[in-house]
Design a protein around this motif. Structure first.
Motif, mmCIF file in Angstrom:
data_model
loop_
_atom_site.group_PDB
_atom_site.id
_atom_site.type_symbol
_atom_site.label_atom_id
_atom_site.label_comp_id
_atom_site.label_asym_id
_atom_site.label_seq_id
_atom_site.Cartn_x
_atom_site.Cartn_y
_atom_site.Cartn_z
ATOM 1 N N ASP A 87 0.872 -1.220 0.081
ATOM 2 C CA ASP A 87 -0.039 -0.218 0.003
ATOM 3 C C ASP A 87 0.770 1.379 -0.030
ATOM 4 O OD1 ASP A 87 -2.474 -1.334 -0.009
ATOM 5 O OD2 ASP A 87 -2.794 -0.926 2.051
ATOM 6 N N ILE A 88 1.952 1.340 0.934
ATOM 7 C CA ILE A 88 2.816 2.375 1.001
ATOM 8 C C ILE A 88 3.625 2.658 -0.409
ATOM 9 C CG2 ILE A 88 4.797 3.555 2.062
ATOM 10 C CD1 ILE A 88 3.503 2.180 4.745
ATOM 11 N N ARG A 97 -0.299 8.475 -0.221
ATOM 12 C CA ARG A 97 0.809 8.178 0.592
ATOM 13 C C ARG A 97 0.328 8.205 2.001
ATOM 14 N NH1 ARG A 97 5.878 7.893 -0.839
ATOM 15 N NH2 ARG A 97 5.150 6.659 -2.652
ATOM 16 N N LEU A 98 -0.234 9.305 2.478
ATOM 17 C CA LEU A 98 -0.873 9.710 3.754
ATOM 18 C C LEU A 98 -1.711 8.668 4.264
ATOM 19 C CD1 LEU A 98 -0.498 13.721 3.858
ATOM 20 C CD2 LEU A 98 0.852 11.976 4.964
ATOM 21 N N GLU A 103 -3.366 4.029 7.429
ATOM 22 C CA GLU A 103 -3.827 2.612 7.382
ATOM 23 C C GLU A 103 -2.882 1.589 7.779
ATOM 24 O OE1 GLU A 103 -5.057 1.490 3.808
ATOM 25 O OE2 GLU A 103 -6.721 2.739 3.413
ATOM 26 N N ALA A 104 -1.450 1.693 7.514
ATOM 27 C CA ALA A 104 -0.451 0.902 8.262
ATOM 28 C C ALA A 104 -0.188 1.035 9.683
ATOM 29 C CB ALA A 104 0.849 1.199 7.484
#
Length: 164
Positions: A87-88, A97-98, A103-104
């Motif tokens: 995801d990142i 990206r934010l 989410e991470a």
């Protein structure tokens, strides 16, 4: 799997680990930094369906089949780490990206840590589950008691039949 078959498995795994070193170096030098694919959406949908199935299986195992709990929790944690990583790294920057970082930080990594705790402290986690669940829902509880009683009766019958 017999003893001879089991002895080659660690060697095979070590060989694959060693083979991945030059493969990774080759990929580092040859892969483009940008790649567009037609099935990007299908890949992520499929991954998220598999992740949902891993969560469901881990929850089921925690409640009903503790024999599978460590493997399922480890698989779920691994999938969550992969999800955060990709995801990142595949986000296009800025707000996307934010969002991936949020989410991470607040979902994927904490959930992976919970699953890792289950793997590392499986007995302690299962003991805690026994205190939370009613006796009939405890992992292996009522079913195990019935199967133990059934097994004892069957053992008595076999013993009786042999000596009759």
């Amino acid at each position: 799997m017999d003893l001879r078959a089991r002895s080659w498995v660690p060697r095979l795994l070590a060989l694959v680990a060693l083979a991945l070193i030059p493969w990774t170096l080759w990929l580092t030098l040859s892969l483009p930094s940008r790649h567009v694919t037609q099935h990007y959406d299908v890949a992520w949908i499929g991954f998220d369906v598999a992740l949902a199935a891993a969560f469901a299986a881990t929850a089921w195992s925690a409640l009903r089949q503790p024999r599978w709990l460590v493997a399922l929790a480890a698989a779920t944690a691994t999938m969550l780490l992969c999800d955060a990583w990709f995801d990142i790294l595949t986000s296009s920057g800025g707000g996307e990206r934010l969002e991936a970082l949020a989410e991470a930080t607040f979902a994927e990594l904490p959930l992976a840590a919970i699953c890792a705790y289950i793997v590392i402290a499986a007995e302690r986690f299962q003991d805690g589950m026994r205190h939370v669940l009613p006796p009939t829902a405890a992992p292996g509880g009522a079913l195990r008691a019935r199967s133990d009683a059934t097994g004892a009766k069957q053992s008595e019958r076999r013993h009786h039949d042999r000596h009759a």
